[in-house]
Motif scaffolding. Structure first.
Motif, PDB file in Angstrom:
ATOM      1  N   LEU A  26      -3.178 -31.540  -1.895  1.00  0.00           N
ATOM      2  CA  LEU A  26      -3.917 -32.013  -3.060  1.00  0.00           C
ATOM      3  C   LEU A  26      -3.176 -33.178  -3.723  1.00  0.00           C
ATOM      4  CD1 LEU A  26      -5.711 -29.856  -5.637  1.00  0.00           C
ATOM      5  CD2 LEU A  26      -4.114 -31.554  -6.440  1.00  0.00           C
ATOM      6  N   ILE A  27      -1.860 -33.051  -3.867  1.00  0.00           N
ATOM      7  CA  ILE A  27      -1.044 -34.112  -4.476  1.00  0.00           C
ATOM      8  C   ILE A  27      -1.153 -35.394  -3.656  1.00  0.00           C
ATOM      9  CG2 ILE A  27       1.359 -34.854  -4.839  1.00  0.00           C
ATOM     10  CD1 ILE A  27       1.911 -31.924  -5.761  1.00  0.00           C
ATOM     11  N   GLN A  28      -1.003 -35.274  -2.341  1.00  0.00           N
ATOM     12  CA  GLN A  28      -1.078 -36.477  -1.499  1.00  0.00           C
ATOM     13  C   GLN A  28      -2.455 -37.140  -1.608  1.00  0.00           C
ATOM     14  OE1 GLN A  28       0.683 -35.803   2.535  1.00  0.00           O
ATOM     15  NE2 GLN A  28       2.063 -37.268   1.585  1.00  0.00           N
ATOM     16  N   ASP A  29      -3.501 -36.332  -1.581  1.00  0.00           N
ATOM     17  CA  ASP A  29      -4.849 -36.890  -1.709  1.00  0.00           C
ATOM     18  C   ASP A  29      -5.027 -37.581  -3.061  1.00  0.00           C
ATOM     19  OD1 ASP A  29      -5.480 -35.934   0.805  1.00  0.00           O
ATOM     20  OD2 ASP A  29      -6.598 -34.191   0.064  1.00  0.00           O
ATOM     21  N   LEU A  30      -4.527 -36.961  -4.124  1.00  0.00           N
ATOM     22  CA  LEU A  30      -4.644 -37.531  -5.469  1.00  0.00           C
ATOM     23  C   LEU A  30      -3.870 -38.844  -5.592  1.00  0.00           C
ATOM     24  CD1 LEU A  30      -5.717 -37.124  -8.349  1.00  0.00           C
ATOM     25  CD2 LEU A  30      -3.624 -35.854  -8.843  1.00  0.00           C
ATOM     26  N   TRP A  31      -2.628 -38.857  -5.098  1.00  0.00           N
ATOM     27  CA  TRP A  31      -1.817 -40.074  -5.207  1.00  0.00           C
ATOM     28  C   TRP A  31      -2.388 -41.188  -4.320  1.00  0.00           C
ATOM     29  CZ3 TRP A  31       0.171 -36.757  -8.397  1.00  0.00           C
ATOM     30  CH2 TRP A  31       1.101 -37.184  -9.334  1.00  0.00           C
TER      31      TRP A  31
ATOM     32  N   PHE B 245       6.988 -37.372 -12.114  1.00  0.00           N
ATOM     33  CA  PHE B 245       6.419 -36.059 -11.863  1.00  0.00           C
ATOM     34  C   PHE B 245       7.229 -35.368 -10.779  1.00  0.00           C
ATOM     35  CE2 PHE B 245       2.852 -38.528 -13.497  1.00  0.00           C
ATOM     36  CZ  PHE B 245       2.366 -37.673 -14.474  1.00  0.00           C
ATOM     37  N   ILE B 246       7.258 -34.047 -10.830  1.00  0.00           N
ATOM     38  CA  ILE B 246       7.945 -33.281  -9.797  1.00  0.00           C
ATOM     39  C   ILE B 246       7.068 -32.111  -9.365  1.00  0.00           C
ATOM     40  CG2 ILE B 246      10.297 -33.888 -10.487  1.00  0.00           C
ATOM     41  CD1 ILE B 246      10.481 -31.220 -11.942  1.00  0.00           C
ATOM     42  N   PHE B 247       7.264 -31.697  -8.133  1.00  0.00           N
ATOM     43  CA  PHE B 247       6.665 -30.465  -7.613  1.00  0.00           C
ATOM     44  C   PHE B 247       7.746 -29.782  -6.805  1.00  0.00           C
ATOM     45  CE2 PHE B 247       4.686 -27.956  -4.267  1.00  0.00           C
ATOM     46  CZ  PHE B 247       3.927 -27.100  -5.043  1.00  0.00           C
ATOM     47  N   ILE B 248       7.810 -28.467  -6.914  1.00  0.00           N
ATOM     48  CA  ILE B 248       8.832 -27.709  -6.196  1.00  0.00           C
ATOM     49  C   ILE B 248       8.162 -26.642  -5.355  1.00  0.00           C
ATOM     50  CG2 ILE B 248      10.845 -26.206  -6.432  1.00  0.00           C
ATOM     51  CD1 ILE B 248      11.299 -27.512  -9.176  1.00  0.00           C
ATOM     52  N   GLY B 249       8.516 -26.586  -4.085  1.00  0.00           N
ATOM     53  CA  GLY B 249       8.013 -25.523  -3.228  1.00  0.00           C
ATOM     54  C   GLY B 249       8.004 -25.914  -1.774  1.00  0.00           C
ATOM     55  N   PRO B 250       8.496 -25.032  -0.905  1.00  0.00           N
ATOM     56  CA  PRO B 250       8.479 -25.314   0.535  1.00  0.00           C
ATOM     57  C   PRO B 250       7.064 -25.242   1.080  1.00  0.00           C
ATOM     58  CG  PRO B 250       9.220 -23.065   0.151  1.00  0.00           C
ATOM     59  CD  PRO B 250       9.069 -23.711  -1.198  1.00  0.00           C
ATOM     60  N   ASP B 251       6.756 -26.070   2.061  1.00  0.00           N
ATOM     61  CA  ASP B 251       5.407 -26.071   2.619  1.00  0.00           C
ATOM     62  C   ASP B 251       5.156 -24.914   3.580  1.00  0.00           C
ATOM     63  OD1 ASP B 251       6.779 -26.896   4.877  1.00  0.00           O
ATOM     64  OD2 ASP B 251       5.779 -28.830   5.047  1.00  0.00           O
ATOM     65  N   SER B 252       6.145 -24.054   3.773  1.00  0.00           N
ATOM     66  CA  SER B 252       5.941 -22.871   4.610  1.00  0.00           C
ATOM     67  C   SER B 252       5.043 -21.850   3.909  1.00  0.00           C
ATOM     68  CB  SER B 252       7.283 -22.232   4.977  1.00  0.00           C
ATOM     69  OG  SER B 252       7.998 -21.897   3.797  1.00  0.00           O
ATOM     70  N   LEU B 253       4.927 -21.945   2.574  1.00  0.00           N
ATOM     71  CA  LEU B 253       4.029 -21.068   1.830  1.00  0.00           C
ATOM     72  C   LEU B 253       2.664 -21.738   1.713  1.00  0.00           C
ATOM     73  CD1 LEU B 253       6.458 -19.957  -1.021  1.00  0.00           C
ATOM     74  CD2 LEU B 253       5.811 -18.675   1.023  1.00  0.00           C
ATOM     75  N   PRO B 254       1.589 -21.024   2.063  1.00  0.00           N
ATOM     76  CA  PRO B 254       0.261 -21.650   2.056  1.00  0.00           C
ATOM     77  C   PRO B 254      -0.119 -22.269   0.716  1.00  0.00           C
ATOM     78  CG  PRO B 254       0.165 -19.458   3.036  1.00  0.00           C
ATOM     79  CD  PRO B 254       1.543 -19.632   2.495  1.00  0.00           C
ATOM     80  N   GLN B 255       0.211 -21.604  -0.391  1.00  0.00           N
ATOM     81  CA  GLN B 255      -0.163 -22.148  -1.701  1.00  0.00           C
ATOM     82  C   GLN B 255       0.545 -23.471  -1.968  1.00  0.00           C
ATOM     83  OE1 GLN B 255       1.397 -19.238  -1.180  1.00  0.00           O
ATOM     84  NE2 GLN B 255       2.926 -18.797  -2.739  1.00  0.00           N
ATOM     85  N   ASN B 256       1.788 -23.613  -1.533  1.00  0.00           N
ATOM     86  CA  ASN B 256       2.499 -24.879  -1.715  1.00  0.00           C
ATOM     87  C   ASN B 256       1.932 -25.960  -0.791  1.00  0.00           C
ATOM     88  OD1 ASN B 256       4.182 -23.754  -3.646  1.00  0.00           O
ATOM     89  ND2 ASN B 256       5.789 -23.281  -2.186  1.00  0.00           N
ATOM     90  N   ARG B 257       1.621 -25.569   0.436  1.00  0.00           N
ATOM     91  CA  ARG B 257       1.058 -26.536   1.383  1.00  0.00           C
ATOM     92  C   ARG B 257      -0.263 -27.095   0.847  1.00  0.00           C
ATOM     93  NH1 ARG B 257       2.042 -23.655   5.414  1.00  0.00           N
ATOM     94  NH2 ARG B 257       0.081 -22.537   5.582  1.00  0.00           N
ATOM     95  N   LEU B 258      -1.111 -26.218   0.301  1.00  0.00           N
ATOM     96  CA  LEU B 258      -2.389 -26.668  -0.267  1.00  0.00           C
ATOM     97  C   LEU B 258      -2.160 -27.600  -1.458  1.00  0.00           C
ATOM     98  CD1 LEU B 258      -4.402 -23.328  -0.128  1.00  0.00           C
ATOM     99  CD2 LEU B 258      -4.854 -25.401   1.201  1.00  0.00           C
TER     100      LEU B 258
ATOM    101  N   SER C   4      11.228 -35.945 -16.592  1.00  0.00           N
ATOM    102  CA  SER C   4      10.492 -35.242 -15.540  1.00  0.00           C
ATOM    103  C   SER C   4       9.424 -34.327 -16.124  1.00  0.00           C
ATOM    104  CB  SER C   4      11.445 -34.396 -14.683  1.00  0.00           C
ATOM    105  OG  SER C   4      12.311 -35.217 -13.952  1.00  0.00           O
ATOM    106  N   VAL C   5       8.302 -34.243 -15.417  1.00  0.00           N
ATOM    107  CA  VAL C   5       7.195 -33.363 -15.770  1.00  0.00           C
ATOM    108  C   VAL C   5       6.813 -32.609 -14.506  1.00  0.00           C
ATOM    109  CG1 VAL C   5       4.796 -33.262 -16.529  1.00  0.00           C
ATOM    110  CG2 VAL C   5       6.325 -34.984 -17.491  1.00  0.00           C
ATOM    111  N   LEU C   6       6.766 -31.287 -14.591  1.00  0.00           N
ATOM    112  CA  LEU C   6       6.323 -30.503 -13.444  1.00  0.00           C
ATOM    113  C   LEU C   6       4.816 -30.655 -13.303  1.00  0.00           C
ATOM    114  CD1 LEU C   6       6.987 -28.419 -11.188  1.00  0.00           C
ATOM    115  CD2 LEU C   6       6.447 -26.640 -12.860  1.00  0.00           C
ATOM    116  N   PHE C   7       4.370 -31.129 -12.145  1.00  0.00           N
ATOM    117  CA  PHE C   7       2.950 -31.255 -11.835  1.00  0.00           C
ATOM    118  C   PHE C   7       2.647 -30.189 -10.802  1.00  0.00           C
ATOM    119  CE2 PHE C   7      -0.663 -33.121  -9.471  1.00  0.00           C
ATOM    120  CZ  PHE C   7      -1.548 -33.261 -10.525  1.00  0.00           C
ATOM    121  N   SER C   8       1.932 -29.154 -11.215  1.00  0.00           N
ATOM    122  CA  SER C   8       1.750 -28.017 -10.335  1.00  0.00           C
ATOM    123  C   SER C   8       0.356 -27.419 -10.463  1.00  0.00           C
ATOM    124  CB  SER C   8       2.818 -26.961 -10.655  1.00  0.00           C
ATOM    125  OG  SER C   8       2.749 -25.904  -9.743  1.00  0.00           O
TER     126      SER C   8
END
Length: 188
Positions: free
Chosen positions: A107-112, A90-103, A154-158
């Motif tokens: 969520l990903i960390q909690d799920l994993w 699985f992959i996710f793309i996005g800097p954590d400086s953007l609130p939507q990516n940080r959230l 690869s699968v985008l998980f977003s």
């Protein structure tokens, strides 16, 4: 956010009625801002034809004369769609400086951490925060080439957390022949 916010406050924010209140408030604030922009501008261009049509209908009802157009994001097809026997990466793309990516990263960390998926998730993007290590979650930082991100299997998980139109990472994943797993916000 998580490390600086008391548990009771995070719990309160996670309650359905509280989060729905904030989502409704944000939605109304965005509508007011869009209506104000429509009154000031002659034309507005969006990347989602669905949202452009919806905004134009609203403007017409309100007597706002701005013209709304849609210009979809350009996405040249790089690879044909993959066929998967299983989702191996699985992959996710996005800097954590953007609130939507940080959230989404939270969520990903909690799920994993709670579900322990067999496949790893590889997160790409410049990170401003230091994320706690979670088994199966691999941070790569900024990728110099999308070829290193969208590898075979690869699968985008977003799962989207903030509304706001088409996500360019979705069109990009499709252009590279990758499947996308998301929710209604991801594909709005």
């Amino acid at each position: 956010f998580r490390s600086k916010t008391p548990v009771y406050f995070r719990f309160t924010l996670a309650l359905g009625f509280v989060s729905k209140f904030f989502a409704r408030y944000e939605s109304m604030a965005i509508r007011r801002a869009e209506n104000s922009i429509g009154k000031w501008a002659d034309a507005i261009t969006l990347v989602s034809s669905v949202e452009a049509e919806e905004l134009q209908r609203r403007f017409s009802k309100l007597g706002i004369s701005a013209v709304v157009r849609a210009v979809p994001p350009p996405s040249d097809i790089v690879r044909s769609p993959q066929s998967y026997s299983e989702f191996s990466r699985f992959i996710f793309i996005g800097p954590d400086s953007l609130p939507q990516n940080r959230l989404t990263i939270e969520l990903i960390q909690d799920l994993w951490e709670s579900e322990h998926p067999v496949a790893e998730i590889h997160i790409y993007g410049k990170m401003a925060l230091h994320w706690k290590p979670v088994p199966g979650v691999v941070f790569h930082g900024y990728a110099t080439s999308l070829d290193e991100v969208y590898t075979e299997g690869s699968v985008l998980f977003s799962p989207g957390t903030v509304r706001g139109g088409i996500k360019t990472k979705v069109t990009e994943a499709f252009a590279f022949g990758c499947a996308v797993i998301g929710n209604s916000i991801t594909f709005e």
